[in-house]
Design a protein around this motif. Sequence first.
Motif, PDB file in Angstrom:
ATOM      1  N   THR A 176       0.977  -1.352   0.162  1.00  0.00           N
ATOM      2  CA  THR A 176      -0.043   0.244   0.071  1.00  0.00           C
ATOM      3  C   THR A 176       0.846   1.138   0.099  1.00  0.00           C
ATOM      4  N   PRO A 177       0.569   2.351  -1.033  1.00  0.00           N
ATOM      5  CA  PRO A 177       1.452   3.498  -1.081  1.00  0.00           C
ATOM      6  C   PRO A 177       1.334   4.212   0.184  1.00  0.00           C
ATOM      7  N   ARG A 178       2.342   4.954   0.806  1.00  0.00           N
ATOM      8  CA  ARG A 178       2.127   5.800   1.877  1.00  0.00           C
ATOM      9  C   ARG A 178       2.168   7.334   1.580  1.00  0.00           C
ATOM     10  N   ILE A 179       2.133   7.683   0.344  1.00  0.00           N
ATOM     11  CA  ILE A 179       2.197   8.816   0.059  1.00  0.00           C
ATOM     12  C   ILE A 179       0.931   9.349  -0.930  1.00  0.00           C
ATOM     13  N   LYS A 180       0.337  10.203  -0.920  1.00  0.00           N
ATOM     14  CA  LYS A 180      -0.638  10.717  -1.520  1.00  0.00           C
ATOM     15  C   LYS A 180      -0.093  11.017  -3.092  1.00  0.00           C
TER      16      LYS A 180
END
Length: 59
Positions: A22-26
Amino acid sequence: MIFNFFRNTSAAFKAINRKYSTPRIKMTPLARLSLGVLRFYLLFLVGILVYKFVMTLHK
């Protein structure tokens, strides 16, 4: 010995994939589009390399 190497390597890959699944940045839509285009471009280049390799073998 070789089997253990591959087993340990695959376990490391699985752990890395779980950590970054899951990506941690927008991301902005433009950044997402740019990364998608870059992914397509890189796959296209790999396809050209594979095609050239296969065509070279057939000669």
